[in-house]
Design a protein around this motif. Structure first.
Motif, PDB file in Angstrom:
ATOM      1  N   GLY A 124       0.853  -1.191   0.000  1.00  0.00           N
ATOM      2  CA  GLY A 124       0.000   0.000   0.000  1.00  0.00           C
ATOM      3  C   GLY A 124       0.880   1.229   0.000  1.00  0.00           C
ATOM      4  O   GLY A 124       1.958   1.237  -0.600  1.00  0.00           O
ATOM      5  N   THR A 125       0.438   2.253   0.677  1.00  0.00           N
ATOM      6  CA  THR A 125       1.247   3.453   0.826  1.00  0.00           C
ATOM      7  C   THR A 125       0.733   4.206   2.042  1.00  0.00           C
ATOM      8  O   THR A 125      -0.345   3.889   2.560  1.00  0.00           O
ATOM      9  CB  THR A 125       1.186   4.317  -0.452  1.00  0.00           C
ATOM     10  OG1 THR A 125       2.219   5.289  -0.433  1.00  0.00           O
ATOM     11  CG2 THR A 125      -0.161   5.024  -0.606  1.00  0.00           C
ATOM     12  N   VAL A 126       1.517   5.159   2.512  1.00  0.00           N
ATOM     13  CA  VAL A 126       1.050   6.013   3.611  1.00  0.00           C
ATOM     14  C   VAL A 126       0.713   7.351   2.976  1.00  0.00           C
ATOM     15  O   VAL A 126       1.597   8.092   2.554  1.00  0.00           O
ATOM     16  CB  VAL A 126       2.135   6.157   4.702  1.00  0.00           C
ATOM     17  CG1 VAL A 126       1.638   7.047   5.825  1.00  0.00           C
ATOM     18  CG2 VAL A 126       2.532   4.785   5.227  1.00  0.00           C
TER      19      VAL A 126
ATOM     20  N   PHE B  92      -3.395   5.273   6.627  1.00  0.00           N
ATOM     21  CA  PHE B  92      -2.968   3.884   6.426  1.00  0.00           C
ATOM     22  C   PHE B  92      -4.011   3.074   5.646  1.00  0.00           C
ATOM     23  O   PHE B  92      -3.923   1.853   5.549  1.00  0.00           O
ATOM     24  CB  PHE B  92      -2.708   3.221   7.789  1.00  0.00           C
ATOM     25  CG  PHE B  92      -1.457   2.383   7.852  1.00  0.00           C
ATOM     26  CD1 PHE B  92      -0.203   2.939   7.619  1.00  0.00           C
ATOM     27  CD2 PHE B  92      -1.512   1.022   8.163  1.00  0.00           C
ATOM     28  CE1 PHE B  92       0.957   2.171   7.687  1.00  0.00           C
ATOM     29  CE2 PHE B  92      -0.357   0.240   8.233  1.00  0.00           C
ATOM     30  CZ  PHE B  92       0.873   0.821   7.999  1.00  0.00           C
TER      31      PHE B  92
ATOM     32  N   ASN C  85      -3.013   0.402   3.095  1.00  0.00           N
ATOM     33  CA  ASN C  85      -2.335  -0.728   3.730  1.00  0.00           C
ATOM     34  C   ASN C  85      -3.320  -1.692   4.392  1.00  0.00           C
ATOM     35  O   ASN C  85      -3.201  -2.903   4.266  1.00  0.00           O
ATOM     36  CB  ASN C  85      -1.312  -0.217   4.748  1.00  0.00           C
ATOM     37  CG  ASN C  85      -0.128   0.440   4.073  1.00  0.00           C
ATOM     38  OD1 ASN C  85       0.274   0.028   2.983  1.00  0.00           O
ATOM     39  ND2 ASN C  85       0.424   1.461   4.684  1.00  0.00           N
ATOM     40  N   TYR C  86      -4.307  -1.131   5.098  1.00  0.00           N
ATOM     41  CA  TYR C  86      -5.329  -2.004   5.706  1.00  0.00           C
ATOM     42  C   TYR C  86      -6.007  -2.848   4.617  1.00  0.00           C
ATOM     43  O   TYR C  86      -6.267  -4.038   4.794  1.00  0.00           O
ATOM     44  CB  TYR C  86      -6.409  -1.167   6.408  1.00  0.00           C
ATOM     45  CG  TYR C  86      -5.963  -0.456   7.664  1.00  0.00           C
ATOM     46  CD1 TYR C  86      -5.341  -1.138   8.702  1.00  0.00           C
ATOM     47  CD2 TYR C  86      -6.196   0.911   7.832  1.00  0.00           C
ATOM     48  CE1 TYR C  86      -4.950  -0.473   9.862  1.00  0.00           C
ATOM     49  CE2 TYR C  86      -5.813   1.573   8.985  1.00  0.00           C
ATOM     50  CZ  TYR C  86      -5.191   0.879   9.999  1.00  0.00           C
ATOM     51  OH  TYR C  86      -4.811   1.526  11.136  1.00  0.00           O
TER      52      TYR C  86
ATOM     53  N   VAL D 273      -3.721  -5.696   3.009  1.00  0.00           N
ATOM     54  CA  VAL D 273      -3.561  -6.841   3.915  1.00  0.00           C
ATOM     55  C   VAL D 273      -4.841  -7.671   3.955  1.00  0.00           C
ATOM     56  O   VAL D 273      -4.812  -8.904   3.875  1.00  0.00           O
ATOM     57  CB  VAL D 273      -3.169  -6.360   5.338  1.00  0.00           C
ATOM     58  CG1 VAL D 273      -3.274  -7.491   6.343  1.00  0.00           C
ATOM     59  CG2 VAL D 273      -1.763  -5.788   5.328  1.00  0.00           C
TER      60      VAL D 273
ATOM     61  N   LEU E 281       3.469  -6.904   5.151  1.00  0.00           N
ATOM     62  CA  LEU E 281       3.034  -5.723   4.389  1.00  0.00           C
ATOM     63  C   LEU E 281       4.212  -4.826   3.994  1.00  0.00           C
ATOM     64  O   LEU E 281       5.131  -4.622   4.792  1.00  0.00           O
ATOM     65  CB  LEU E 281       2.069  -4.916   5.269  1.00  0.00           C
ATOM     66  CG  LEU E 281       1.722  -3.496   4.834  1.00  0.00           C
ATOM     67  CD1 LEU E 281       0.771  -3.523   3.631  1.00  0.00           C
ATOM     68  CD2 LEU E 281       1.081  -2.719   5.988  1.00  0.00           C
TER      69      LEU E 281
ATOM     70  N   PRO F 242       4.535  -1.216   3.657  1.00  0.00           N
ATOM     71  CA  PRO F 242       3.647  -0.091   3.974  1.00  0.00           C
ATOM     72  C   PRO F 242       3.954   1.197   3.228  1.00  0.00           C
ATOM     73  O   PRO F 242       3.078   2.033   3.043  1.00  0.00           O
ATOM     74  CB  PRO F 242       3.845   0.103   5.476  1.00  0.00           C
ATOM     75  CG  PRO F 242       5.231  -0.392   5.743  1.00  0.00           C
ATOM     76  CD  PRO F 242       5.507  -1.474   4.729  1.00  0.00           C
TER      77      PRO F 242
ATOM     78  N   HIS G 106      -2.755   0.619  -4.064  1.00  0.00           N
ATOM     79  CA  HIS G 106      -2.498   2.036  -4.320  1.00  0.00           C
ATOM     80  C   HIS G 106      -2.394   2.318  -5.825  1.00  0.00           C
ATOM     81  O   HIS G 106      -1.516   1.771  -6.504  1.00  0.00           O
ATOM     82  CB  HIS G 106      -1.215   2.455  -3.595  1.00  0.00           C
ATOM     83  CG  HIS G 106      -0.774   3.851  -3.901  1.00  0.00           C
ATOM     84  ND1 HIS G 106      -1.624   4.931  -3.791  1.00  0.00           N
ATOM     85  CD2 HIS G 106       0.408   4.347  -4.335  1.00  0.00           C
ATOM     86  CE1 HIS G 106      -0.974   6.033  -4.141  1.00  0.00           C
ATOM     87  NE2 HIS G 106       0.257   5.704  -4.487  1.00  0.00           N
TER      88      HIS G 106
END
Ligand SMILES: [Zn+2]
Length: 271
Positions: free
Chosen positions: A31-33, A43, A46-47, A50, A71, A73, A119
């Motif tokens: 994912g990415t932040v 987040f 990312n959630y 996963v 992950l 992240p 993402h």
């Protein structure tokens, strides 16, 4: 039902050695932040990555085992780099990060590496890396993300109520998904329509469209020019029921891809 262990992060060395004898596919949630407006946490991607990985691994375990790697992240979020909440990597850092992770997984013995990407900003970059990583690590590499046409069609017929570009970022879909995963982190008071004022057919564009399963060509854009809040889409149409349905659609679609990879892609680790 027998509980299946599929999270790499929970395994010890001997368990990993054992599972690699039976399993050549590893899912890599990525994912990415990144800012997701005023109603979803940074987040969010990312959630989601996963959850889709875990659901698919669990479902497919009735047929064959698949492992889920830890992950990844951090990612490349150039389009929202100027917003508070975004932690973005340079493209070159991202490439090295992804390549190093793949090299380690390949060294461990996994022969088929499948990124589960949540993402949008990674689609082209990750896709472009697949053949290079495969060649360098002697593996098969695939990227699973939302932009597959059949998933888009399923979402449109089964879930969607929002208009053009209503599913894009912190939108009808992502907000619904977060209502399932972490309802405590969804700020319902700040949910508001945020349709983009450009790059849509309704705003007079024909080719430069942000929401198209297959772009005719790529073009540069950023969130500042499309959104006041950081969200692009219609989160007012979100619901927990839709979120559950979306996760079912996505995990089923991923299982279908995994079956094909298992059956059709020959690797030296295959039985
Ligand atoms: Zn997102």
């Amino acid at each position: 039902m027998v509980e299946v262990k599929y999270l790499l992060e929970e395994m010890n060395v001997s368990e990993i050695k054992e599972i690699i004898k039976k399993c050549d596919i590893v899912l890599i949630p990525i994912g990415t932040v990144e800012q997701h407006g005023d109603h979803l946490p940074i987040f969010t991607d990312n959630y989601i990555a996963v959850e889709v990985s875990k659901m698919a691994a669990e479902k497919i375990s009735k047929e064959f085992p698949v492992v889920v790697a830890p992950l990844v992240p951090f990612g490349k979020s150039t389009e929202s780099k100027n917003w508070v909440g975004t932690i973005s990597l340079e493209p070159i850092t991202f490439i090295y990060l992804v390549k190093d992770i793949c090299a380690s997984l390949a060294k461990m013995g996994f022969k088929k590496l499948v990124f589960v990407n949540a993402h949008g900003g990674h689609v082209q970059l990750l896709g472009a890396l697949t053949s290079d990583i495969a060649r360098e690590t002697n593996t098969f590499v695939a990227v699973f993300d939302w932009w597959q046409t059949d998933i888009q069609d399923d979402l449109k017929t089964g879930v969607r109520e929002s208009g053009e570009a209503g599913i894009f970022h912190a939108c009808e879909a992502e907000t619904s998904q977060m209502m399932v995963l972490r309802p405590d982190l969804v700020n319902k008071e700040r949910i508001a329509e945020s349709y983009p004022c450009k790059f849509t057919e309704s705003s007079g564009y024909k080719h430069l469209l942000i929401e198209k399963p297959h772009h005719l060509f790529s073009f540069s854009w950023n969130f500042e020019e499309m959104s006041q809040t950081g969200a692009v889409g219609d989160p007012t149409k979100a619901s927990r029921d839709k979120g559950e349905l979306i996760f079912e659609i996505l995990s089923d679609a991923l299982c279908s891809v995994l079956r094909e990879i298992k059956e059709k892609v020959i690797s030296s680790a295959s039985a």
